[in-house]
Scaffold this active site. Structure first.
Site, PDB file in Angstrom:
ATOM      1  N   ASP A   1      86.106  13.965  58.666  1.00 32.19           N
ATOM      2  CA  ASP A   1      85.284  12.763  58.546  1.00 32.19           C
ATOM      3  C   ASP A   1      85.204  12.065  59.904  1.00 32.19           C
ATOM      4  O   ASP A   1      84.141  11.636  60.345  1.00 32.19           O
ATOM      5  CB  ASP A   1      85.883  11.797  57.512  1.00 32.19           C
ATOM      6  CG  ASP A   1      86.125  12.447  56.146  1.00 32.19           C
ATOM      7  OD1 ASP A   1      86.557  13.621  56.114  1.00 32.19           O
ATOM      8  OD2 ASP A   1      85.901  11.784  55.131  1.00 32.19           O
TER       9      ASP A   1
ATOM     10  N   GLU B   1      79.688   8.713  49.475  1.00 30.39           N
ATOM     11  CA  GLU B   1      80.452   9.932  49.711  1.00 30.39           C
ATOM     12  C   GLU B   1      79.637  11.170  49.363  1.00 30.39           C
ATOM     13  O   GLU B   1      79.703  12.183  50.045  1.00 30.39           O
ATOM     14  CB  GLU B   1      81.715   9.905  48.836  1.00 30.39           C
ATOM     15  CG  GLU B   1      82.554  11.169  48.904  1.00 30.39           C
ATOM     16  CD  GLU B   1      83.864  11.040  48.139  1.00 30.39           C
ATOM     17  OE1 GLU B   1      83.912  10.236  47.180  1.00 30.39           O
ATOM     18  OE2 GLU B   1      84.831  11.735  48.489  1.00 30.39           O
TER      19      GLU B   1
ATOM     20  N   ARG C   1      89.501   3.521  46.755  1.00 29.51           N
ATOM     21  CA  ARG C   1      90.333   4.215  45.761  1.00 29.51           C
ATOM     22  C   ARG C   1      91.724   4.503  46.330  1.00 29.51           C
ATOM     23  O   ARG C   1      92.045   4.106  47.459  1.00 29.51           O
ATOM     24  CB  ARG C   1      89.638   5.498  45.310  1.00 29.51           C
ATOM     25  CG  ARG C   1      89.529   6.538  46.394  1.00 29.51           C
ATOM     26  CD  ARG C   1      88.768   7.771  45.889  1.00 29.51           C
ATOM     27  NE  ARG C   1      88.649   8.774  46.928  1.00 29.51           N
ATOM     28  CZ  ARG C   1      87.560   9.505  47.116  1.00 29.51           C
ATOM     29  NH1 ARG C   1      86.483   9.329  46.365  1.00 29.51           N
ATOM     30  NH2 ARG C   1      87.540  10.419  48.062  1.00 29.51           N
TER      31      ARG C   1
ATOM     32  N   GLU D   1      93.237   6.473  48.139  1.00 32.47           N
ATOM     33  CA  GLU D   1      93.160   7.524  49.141  1.00 32.47           C
ATOM     34  C   GLU D   1      93.249   6.890  50.534  1.00 32.47           C
ATOM     35  O   GLU D   1      94.295   6.846  51.125  1.00 32.47           O
ATOM     36  CB  GLU D   1      91.883   8.353  48.959  1.00 32.47           C
ATOM     37  CG  GLU D   1      91.882   9.595  49.840  1.00 32.47           C
ATOM     38  CD  GLU D   1      91.052  10.731  49.285  1.00 32.47           C
ATOM     39  OE1 GLU D   1      90.528  10.630  48.170  1.00 32.47           O
ATOM     40  OE2 GLU D   1      90.927  11.744  50.000  1.00 32.47           O
TER      41      GLU D   1
ATOM     42  N   HIS E   1      81.712   5.946  52.218  1.00 33.05           N
ATOM     43  CA  HIS E   1      82.283   7.031  53.029  1.00 33.05           C
ATOM     44  C   HIS E   1      81.326   7.178  54.205  1.00 33.05           C
ATOM     45  O   HIS E   1      80.131   7.244  54.003  1.00 33.05           O
ATOM     46  CB  HIS E   1      82.216   8.325  52.219  1.00 33.05           C
ATOM     47  CG  HIS E   1      83.511   8.886  51.788  1.00 33.05           C
ATOM     48  ND1 HIS E   1      84.340   8.242  50.910  1.00 33.05           N
ATOM     49  CD2 HIS E   1      84.121  10.055  52.076  1.00 33.05           C
ATOM     50  CE1 HIS E   1      85.403   9.022  50.684  1.00 33.05           C
ATOM     51  NE2 HIS E   1      85.291  10.123  51.398  1.00 33.05           N
TER      52      HIS E   1
HETATM   53  C1  BGC Z   1      88.004  12.785  51.145  1.00 34.79           C
HETATM   54  C2  BGC Z   1      87.136  13.327  52.233  1.00 34.79           C
HETATM   55  C3  BGC Z   1      87.815  14.512  52.812  1.00 34.79           C
HETATM   56  C4  BGC Z   1      87.822  15.509  51.720  1.00 34.79           C
HETATM   57  C5  BGC Z   1      88.360  16.827  52.105  1.00 34.79           C
HETATM   58  C6  BGC Z   1      88.085  13.788  50.084  1.00 34.79           C
HETATM   59  O1  BGC Z   1      88.914  13.390  49.069  1.00 34.79           O
HETATM   60  O2  BGC Z   1      87.539  11.585  50.661  1.00 34.79           O
HETATM   61  O3  BGC Z   1      86.554  12.450  52.983  1.00 34.79           O
HETATM   62  O4  BGC Z   1      87.285  14.965  54.001  1.00 34.79           O
HETATM   63  O5  BGC Z   1      88.495  15.036  50.582  1.00 34.79           O
HETATM   64  O6  BGC Z   1      88.210  17.689  51.090  1.00 34.79           O
END
Ligand code: BGC
Length: 945
Positions: A497, A754, A488, A490, A775
């Site tokens: 992570d 995720e 996506r 991001e 994820h």
């Molecule tokens: C991400 C995560 C991240 C998190 C934090 C998400 O959008 O994909 O992996 O750690 O936001 O809130």
């Protein structure tokens, strides 16, 4: 030098310089040299080594021509020995050899390697930044959010023709881009790096790549060229709406310097300058998130070979005479590492196909197009999953992830985008000109090419699928930086992570150089007050990091020290680590981390649980203070060590005082609350059994199910196993009801999702606002698969697996399990199998290392190797009863031990203070930048076509 292990002579192998084999273009002034050891003989160890270095391989044999001779050093160490020879020259290859002496002081084997320096001094650079001349260009429309066209216009096709009077003896290309680039020389692609120069905090460090191009040059006319697209520099990054120059710049640029050496000692330089030309080519647009458009009608054959027609060619503009903060690339580049053919091709209409690659992966597709008329246009859309038999793409948010090809009219054409990547298992080919044969399409997998070092397998197919999902998640998300997700809009380097997954990642692959490099960006992103950011490089999210996110700045350097013996990354990060802890302390003088000046995500994506944020934060505060104290000790800074030990003790006391009740309840009563308290050693010892009981009761009360998010998940199995409940750890591992790893696998997952509820029978798809199917965070259980299920661990004070702790843990429905890990010192293996009433344990211990094997048996006399009592066998130092069963102490070598099975380890672990793997997460109280997760979409699942 061969890398095939085996033989009874102690042998150094896999020689590395700065944690890579034979690196080209290093800019470390004192690079560190390492080797692994191999020997079949039990008890083999290195007692000394000697390093010699010379300008040519033959000179290594001539004492008079050595550049450096370390002399014989009495040392068992072969890890990261700093160069101690003369000051290194730019662009020079240094050959080195290490010879080792064995444990008896007898000379053993030697091995050779080399490294080559890059351009070490600013004055070495003659090149300047060139790109499209903005003058005379049609005005660029103001960018729109939904406009996939690059703000800087079509990618650059750059070239410079030059003559060479004769062939060179040596030629190197030093090149980089503000954007992503592919270098070309005389019509050929140079090197195999993808998406170079990778992604760093470009304003602080921009990496250049070094290529050996000696064989590509010829006498007479030559052409050096490059294709340059926006990449991270001027394309879409993160989830911001597009604005020109929002992150780094508004148009791509290129900088390169070709250094050509001739036999007579003369040198020729070809560098980017105003004499280069620029034109447009077949790549019409390329964006990491949106995709790429190639129009083959624009392809001008020979554009990158001598004498090409100059139509449409313009002079470049010098965009910046200052090369800026160039650094040599210090780790493995992104490469295409494998191809995955389709498992199914489904025709959905006269010109529409859906292709299933059977694996959620990251990369792009290579498509052979046959019989398309010039101008025929097809599109390839990507998706991780299907909904109702069609691509489910809502979860890509703003990422178009669509590649477009316009045919040039040749009978057969091949389309593969080069400056974008996607996360997908399925593609839809829209408007394909004819029949699509399965052999016409293949997925090309790309990622940072960290050497794969680990292998885990066991008797249970579901657990093996879990390990496979974890590995694929790692491959797909280690793309220049450790990203959260690959599909996506991001794809950011989220700190939590990364710290949660780092212990697992370093089982599967050698990620030493990868993380050490990324740590520079983590540290570079820290603000003047000591706050790290949630992501590195810093884009999209600029606020101060959340608890468990910012702590990655402490945890990862410590992990790299413990796993790889990298003291330098600890030293380099130390002030930033101290500043982070001090920042939290300053804002929280009563030592409960309650006052957060930045984000707070809690136990991100937990299910049906709400771990109090103050509990989680304060636990992490304690952990970071403890690790800073430990780091200070390693770095020989006693005052800081004492100060942080005291701080840790005080935070721990505050934690107990505020969040732990007299009956061992941790405030909130959540699994993650107990896990953090137990794993981080925050409880008074007398309350540990009660806390374990509360944890167990919560899990059992849910029908042996977890409720943890990112922060807690990696601690579940280790803590349960280390506190006498391996049965429950296995119950979670084997669980197939929601929420569990098994549930996702039962529903077709080939990567780690995720969210536990990414798709459920009861809710369909989770909100598309945040629902990635790739994820790695919830895959942080992988460390436990290697560490306990197979049994490869190291003792609490051990560094880089010097003192192994092999603790195989039979349990659940497993009949056997085994793992191999190529550690920094050599091959470590551990495995077990049950047959009849006996357990067999195999162990491999590298030379110079020792192992304590905890055997799950109560029969100390029944431990055998072959027909003999184990204690009588060479290399076995002791066989002793222990709380965990029987302890066998081993020197190096390979062993096969057997014992009557039984009395599986249920003693309290001695390993609680070891830096255990930590994970991360949040509840939905604070609005996420991507929007709050809404109710699940009820459409039907993926479930194949
Ligand atoms: C991400 C995560 C991240 C998190 C934090 C998400 O959008 O994909 O992996 O750690 O936001 O809130």
């Amino acid at each position: 030098m061969t890398d095939v292990p085996g033989g009874s002579v102690l042998r150094p192998y896999d020689l590395q310089t700065e944690q890579r084999r034979e690196p080209l273009g290093l800019d470390e002034p004192c690079p560190r040299l390492s080797w692994k050891l191999d020997c079949d003989r039990r008890g083999a160890a290195q007692s000394g080594y000697r390093i010699t270095a010379a300008a040519r391989p033959v000179d290594l044999d001539d004492p008079a021509r050595l550049l450096w001779d370390s002399g014989r050093r009495e040392s068992g160490e072969g890890l990261l020995v700093p160069w101690d020879g003369p000051v290194l020259q730019s662009a020079t290859r240094y050959h080195w050899r290490v010879e080792v002496w064995d444990e008896a002081g007898a000379p053993a084997a030697a091995a050779r390697s080399w490294f080559e320096t890059g351009l070490l001094y600013r004055a070495d650079w003659a090149a300047v930044w060139v790109g499209r001349d903005p003058v005379g260009q049609p005005p660029v429309d103001p960018p729109r959010d939904d406009d996939p066209a690059p703000p800087g216009g079509a990618p650059l096709f750059l070239r410079r023709e030059f003559d060479l009077a004769r062939r060179p003896v040596r030629a190197r290309l030093y090149a980089t881009a503000r954007g992503v680039y592919e270098p070309r020389l005389n019509g050929a692609r140079v090197g195999d790096a993808e998406l170079a120069p990778g992604w760093t905090e470009y304003h602080q460090r921009l990496q250049y790549q070094t290529y050996d191009v000696t064989e590509l040059l010829r006498e007479g006319a030559n052409v050096l060229g490059a294709v340059v697209a926006d990449g991270w520099w001027s394309g879409h990054v993160g989830f911001d709406p597009r604005r020109p120059a929002q992150h780094y710049g508004d148009a791509p640029a290129f900088l390169a310097q070709l250094v050509v050496d001739f036999a007579d000692g003369s040198r020729r330089l070809v560098a980017t300058d105003a004499s280069w030309t620029e034109e447009q080519g077949a790549t019409r647009s390329a964006d990491l998130l949106m995709g790429e458009h190639v129009d083959a009608r624009w392809h001008r054959p020979g554009w990158d070979t001598p004498g090409a027609a100059p139509d449409g060619v313009r002079r470049v503009a010098v965009l910046d005479p200052d090369p800026g903060p160039l650094v040599a690339e210090p780790d493995h580049p992104v490469r295409v590492t494998r191809e995955v053919p389709p498992v199914a091709v489904h025709q959905r209409g006269p010109h529409r196909f859906i292709v299933d690659f059977g694996q959620n992966l990251v990369g792009r597709v290579r498509l052979t197009v046959r019989g398309a008329a010039a101008g025929w246009q097809l599109a390839i859309r990507h998706a991780e999953i299907l909904g109702g038999g069609e691509l489910y793409r809502d979860n890509l948010r703003r990422a178009e992830a669509t590649d477009v090809y316009t045919a040039g009219g040749e009978p057969t054409e091949v389309f593969e985008p080069r400056f974008t990547y996607h996360g997908f298992r399925y593609i839809e080919i829209d408007n394909h000109p004819g029949d699509l044969a399965g052999t016409d399409v293949v997925a090309r997998v790309l990622h940072s090419d960290t050497p794969w070092t680990g292998h885990f397998e066991c008797s249970d197919p579901m657990v093996n699928q879990l390990q496979s999902n974890i590995s694929w998640g790692q491959r797909g998300n280690f793309v220049a930086v450790p990203t959260d997700c690959p599909q996506r809009d991001e794809r950011l380097g989220w700190l939590a992570d990364a710290q949660i997954f780092a212990p697992t990642a370093s089982r599967n692959a050698d990620v030493a150089a990868f993380f050490a490099r990324w740590m520079r960006d983590v540290v570079g992103g820290q603000d003047a007050g000591g706050a790290f950011r949630d992501v590195a490089p810093v884009v999209s999210i600029r606020r101060e990091a959340a608890p468990a996110w910012g702590d990655a700045g402490v945890i990862i350097p410590w992990h790299l020290w413990r796993t790889y013996g990298d003291r330098e990354v600890l030293r380099r990060s130390f002030d930033a680590m101290v500043a982070w802890v001090e920042h939290i302390r300053r804002h929280n003088p009563d030592l409960r981390w309650r006052h957060r000046t930045g984000n707070s995500y809690g136990d991100w994506l937990q299910v049906d649980a709400s771990t109090p944020r103050d509990v989680l934060s304060t636990a992490y505060f304690a952990r970071s203070a403890q690790l800073v104290a430990a780091a200070a000790e390693v770095l020989d800074r006693p005052a800081e060590a004492a100060r942080h030990r005291a701080l840790h003790a005080a935070i721990r006391a505050a934690f107990i005082d505020s969040y732990v009740a007299a009956d061992g309840t941790v405030e909130g009563g959540t699994q993650t609350g107990y896990l953090l308290a137990l794993a981080f050693g925050l409880l008074p010892p007398r309350l540990v059994p009660a806390a374990v009981r509360h944890l167990v009761a919560d899990i059992e009360g849910r029908g042996n199910r977890l409720s943890t998010g990112f922060v807690g998940v990696g601690l579940l199995c280790p803590v349960l196993a280390d506190h006498g409940r391996p049965d429950l750890a296995y119950a979670l591992l084997h669980q197939e009801e929601f929420p569990s790893w098994g549930y996702t696998i039962r529903h077709g997952a080939t990567t780690i999702w995720e969210r536990w509820d990414g798709w459920t029978e009861h809710g369909g798809f989770q909100s598309a606002a945040m629902n990635s199917f790739n994820h790695y965070s919830l895959g942080s259980v992988g460390d436990w698969l290697f560490g306990r299920v197979a049994g490869i661990d190291q003792a609490p004070g051990s560094v880089a697996y010097r003192e192994l702790l092999l603790r195989p843990l039979p349990g659940g429905r497993l009949r056997w399990a085994r793992a191999t890990q190529q550690t920094a010192r050599g091959t470590v293996a551990c495995g077990w199998s049950l047959a009849g009433d006996r357990i067999t344990v195999t162990a491999t211990v590298p030379p110079g290392c020792t192992a304590v094997v905890e055997l799950p048996t109560s029969d100390v006399d029944g431990v055998r190797e072959g027909d003999a009592p184990a204690g009588d066998r060479p290399g076995v130092l002791a066989v002793e009863p222990s709380p965990a069963g029987v302890t066998v102490r081993l020197t190096s070598g390979s062993y096969t031990l057997s014992a009557p099975a039984g009395a599986p380890a249920d003693g309290e672990s001695t390993n609680q203070l070891a830096p255990v793997p930590l994970p991360a997460g949040r509840h939905h109280e604070e609005a996420h930048p991507a929007g709050p997760a809404g109710p699940g979409d009820r459409s039907r699942p993926a479930g194949g076509l």
